[in-house]
Each structure stands twice: as structure tokens, then as C-alpha cells.
Design a protein around this motif. Structure first.
Motif, short mmCIF file in Angstrom:
data_model
loop_
_atom_site.label_atom_id
_atom_site.label_comp_id
_atom_site.label_asym_id
_atom_site.label_seq_id
_atom_site.Cartn_x
_atom_site.Cartn_y
_atom_site.Cartn_z
N ALA A 40 0.83 -1.20 0.00
CA ALA A 40 0.00 0.00 0.00
C ALA A 40 0.87 1.25 0.00
CB ALA A 40 -0.92 0.00 1.21
N SER A 43 2.12 1.85 -3.44
CA SER A 43 1.04 2.35 -4.30
C SER A 43 0.80 3.84 -4.06
CB SER A 43 -0.25 1.56 -4.03
OG SER A 43 -0.08 0.19 -4.35
N LEU A 44 0.83 4.25 -2.79
CA LEU A 44 0.64 5.67 -2.47
C LEU A 44 1.76 6.52 -3.06
CD1 LEU A 44 -0.62 5.59 1.23
CD2 LEU A 44 -1.86 6.42 -0.77
N ILE A 331 -6.95 2.89 -1.57
CA ILE A 331 -5.82 2.02 -1.20
C ILE A 331 -5.93 1.58 0.25
CG2 ILE A 331 -3.32 1.99 -0.84
CD1 ILE A 331 -3.08 3.79 -3.31
N ASN A 334 -8.70 -1.01 0.56
CA ASN A 334 -8.26 -2.29 0.00
C ASN A 334 -7.32 -3.02 0.95
OD1 ASN A 334 -9.65 -2.37 -2.42
ND2 ASN A 334 -8.07 -1.34 -3.57
N THR A 335 -6.43 -2.25 1.57
CA THR A 335 -5.50 -2.85 2.53
C THR A 335 -6.24 -3.39 3.75
OG1 THR A 335 -3.81 -1.27 1.80
CG2 THR A 335 -3.41 -2.43 3.86
#
Length: 350
Positions: A40, A43-44, A331, A334-335
Motif C-alpha cells: 500500500a 502504491s501511495l 488504497i 483495499n489494505t
């Protein structure tokens, strides 16, 4: 001569060893969770970099747009660019943006002359009211109708439910919103205008009258979101339950004499809901992000409408801040879904 039967020891030696599935221990879960959190974070970081360069491809000069077409000298334009940091090299703008973003500073809006964080904080409650209400309704509606359709799959009710869900799910949300405004706000034929055409309140109301006024403005945008979004939850819940229909534990439960309704509610549905958990968390992240088209069509003063205003300038700090906020919400949700899933099904974290 008679053949000798193989000994028990020989059979045991020849048979392949069957490994017991390992239990999900605390250490294994922490290792699994650390991997998901690390993914995550990457992704950020990718969103942070992408957002900066992506919105600089938008045509238009924000400084000239903010002048409103008034005649402005080159010196004044240069002063504006210096004020907003647009005169700096692109790499320096990027490093300044990343450094401030990592400390929670998303910059100052060009058009509102206010911190981006403050503008997001002002609009977020309005978005949560709209999308949060719709989220609860379309999640419950989708799960209830999806499980009922799967349990009686192939019947008339199943065909009607899935057909209507697929039809509404394929309709663009802005088109449905405009249609509802024409029919139920403006009025059409014998149908009078029953609801406001847009906005969140009429103004001048206080107390309980204000609550009723906001609820009155809320109906059409919520109906639009529920109609478009519930089909996805219905189809996922229906598919998951259909996968469970032939399981042995359901046959055993029926053989014990349990009523069909109890078999569905106590045994089939809880196991079938596992795939739906991920979808619920994803939709929860989208609830925070808002719905740009619906909020714009209904002039709802939320994050979606704010994003549309920022794009029209373009107000780069506000667009980048909202983009980062929207992506971060999805995100994070989702995590959280990845972290909750092993607790519901320990096989996932092995």
C-alpha cells in the motif's frame, strides 16, 4: 503360489505424505500484514508521483484563467507565477510538492486562496452524507436480492433481478441523474416537480426543518447512486452463493432436517459473503472519494463537485490534493480488506 498381501508398513511407506495445512499463527499474520501494508505504501508513492505529472498535461494556463480574461500585463502574470511557484523548474516543483505532501501540506488552492487540506475538510462531510447513505442502501439491497436470486436461481425472480441489475449497472450515472431531474424536479406531463433540481439546501431553514430540507435535496442523488451501484453487489453476492450451493455441508444440514431458510441464513450466506467483503471495502473507499459526475449533475457541494471546479481552471494544487486523497482512500480500504480477510478465512494468510 499365492501372492502375499503387502504389509501395512509397506503401504504406509509407498503412500505420499499428506501435509496438514498450517494454522494462521500471529507471526504468520503479522508477516502477511506487513507485506500488504508495504504494498500500500508503494502504491501511495506511485500515486503521488503520477498525480504531479499527470495533471500538468492538462491544456490551459491557470494564471491566465484566474485573471478572468481581464487585460493583464506580462509583469503581473510573472508575479502571479512567482507567487504560486510556477516559475520554478519542474524538478524543483516536484521535490517541493513531495516534501510538503509527506508532511500533510497539500499546498494552497489557486482559485480559493486557501489551504487544500481546509477545502477538503469543508467538503468531505457533504460527500460522506450523500455517498455514505447510498453505500448503506445499495450494499444491503444488493446482498439481500443477490442471495435470494441465487437461492432460487433460474426462476422468474432471479431473471428479473439480474436483468434489472445489469440494465441499471450499465446506465451512466450522469445520464440517469439528468433523467431523474427532468422527470421529478422539472416535471413531465402529469408528474409535477417534486424535488429540487440541485444543491444541498434551500437556505433559511433551521433546526428540524433544516434536516428535512437536506433530506429532500438528498433523495434524487441517492436514488441515482443506489440504482447504478446495487447491481454490482447483487451479482457478486449471487455468484458467491451459487458457488456454495453444491457444497457437502449444505447437504448435511438439510439431511439433519433444518428448514431451507435456516440452511441459507446460517450456513450458506455466511460462507458466501467472504468474496463480498472485498467489494464492500472497495465501495467504502469510493464513498470517501465521492462521485464526481453525480455531485456535479446535482450541484452537490462535495468533493466531487470541488474536483470538477479544480479541473476547470486547472487548480493544480487542489486537483493533485484531491486525486491523492481519493486514491489514498481506496488504497487504505483495499489494505483493510486484505487484513480482515484472513480473519474470516484463515486459509488466505497461509
Amino acid at each position: 503360489m499365492t501372492a502375499e498381501a503387502p504389509s501395512t508398513a509397506a503401504v504406509g511407506a509407498a503412500a505420499p505424505a499428506v501435509r496438514e495445512p498450517r494454522a494462521l499463527t500471529t507471526t504468520r499474520y503479522l508477516r502477511y500484514g506487513a507485506g500488504k501494508v508495504g504494498g500500500a505504501a508503494v502504491s501511495l508513492l506511485a500515486v503521488l508521483v503520477t498525480g504531479f505529472f499527470l495533471f500538468r498535461l492538462i491544456p490551459g494556463d491557470p494564471v491566465k484563467t484566474m485573471t478572468g480574461g481581464r487585460p493583464v500585463s506580462a509583469a503581473q502574470l510573472a508575479a502571479y507565477r512567482k507567487e504560486f511557484g510556477l516559475d520554478l523548474p519542474l524538478w524543483q516543483q516536484f521535490t517541493d510538492y513531495c516534501g510538503k505532501a509527506l508532511t500533510g501540506d497539500l499546498g494552497t488552492s489557486y482559485q480559493f486562496r486557501a489551504p487544500v487540506v481546509d477545502k477538503i475538510s469543508e467538503a468531505l462531510p457533504n460527500t460522506l452524507l450523500l455517498t455514505g447513505t447510498a453505500f448503506v442502501l445499495y450494499t444491503l439491497l444488493g446482498i439481500v436480492l443477490g442471495t435470494r436470486s441465487a437461492w432460487r436461481h433460474g426462476g422468474l425472480g432471479d431473471r428479473l433481478n439480474t436483468g434489472l441489475a445489469l440494465t441499471l449497472y450499465s446506465i451512466p450515472s450522469f445520464w440517469l441523474g439528468l433523467l431523474l431531474i427532468i422527470v421529478f424536479s422539472v416535471g413531465m406531463g402529469p408528474i409535477p416537480g417534486l424535488f429540487p433540481t440541485g444543491g444541498m439546501e434551500s437556505g433559511g431553514e433551521e433546526g428540524f426543518a433544516y434536516v428535512l430540507d437536506v433530506a429532500h435535496h438528498l433523495i434524487l442523488p441517492v436514488v441515482t447512486l443506489v440504482a447504478v451501484e446495487y447491481g454490482q453487489t447483487l451479482l457478486v453476492a449471487r455468484s458467491a452463493l451459487l458457488d456454495e450451493m453444491g457444497s457437502d455441508y449444505l447437504t448435511t444440514a438439510r439431511a439433519k432436517g433444518l428448514r431451507d431458510d435456516l440452511v441459507r441464513r446460517r450456513h450458506a450466506v455466511p460462507n458466501a459473503l467472504l468474496p463480498t467483503v472485498t467489494l464492500v471495502f472497495v465501495n467504502l473507499g469510493r464513498t470517501v472519494a465521492g462521485v464526481i459526475l453525480v455531485e456535479t449533475v446535482f450541484s452537490w457541494p462535495g468533493l466531487g463537485g470541488l474536483f470538477y471546479q479544480a479541473l476547470s481552471v486547472p487548480d493544480l494544487p487542489l486537483v493533485q490534493g484531491l486525486f491523492l486523497f481519493f486514491a489514498a482512500a481506496v488504497i487504505v480500504m483495499n489494505t483493510l480488506a486484505d487484513l480482515v480477510y484472513p480473519l474470516l478465512d484463515p486459509r488466505v494468510g497461509r
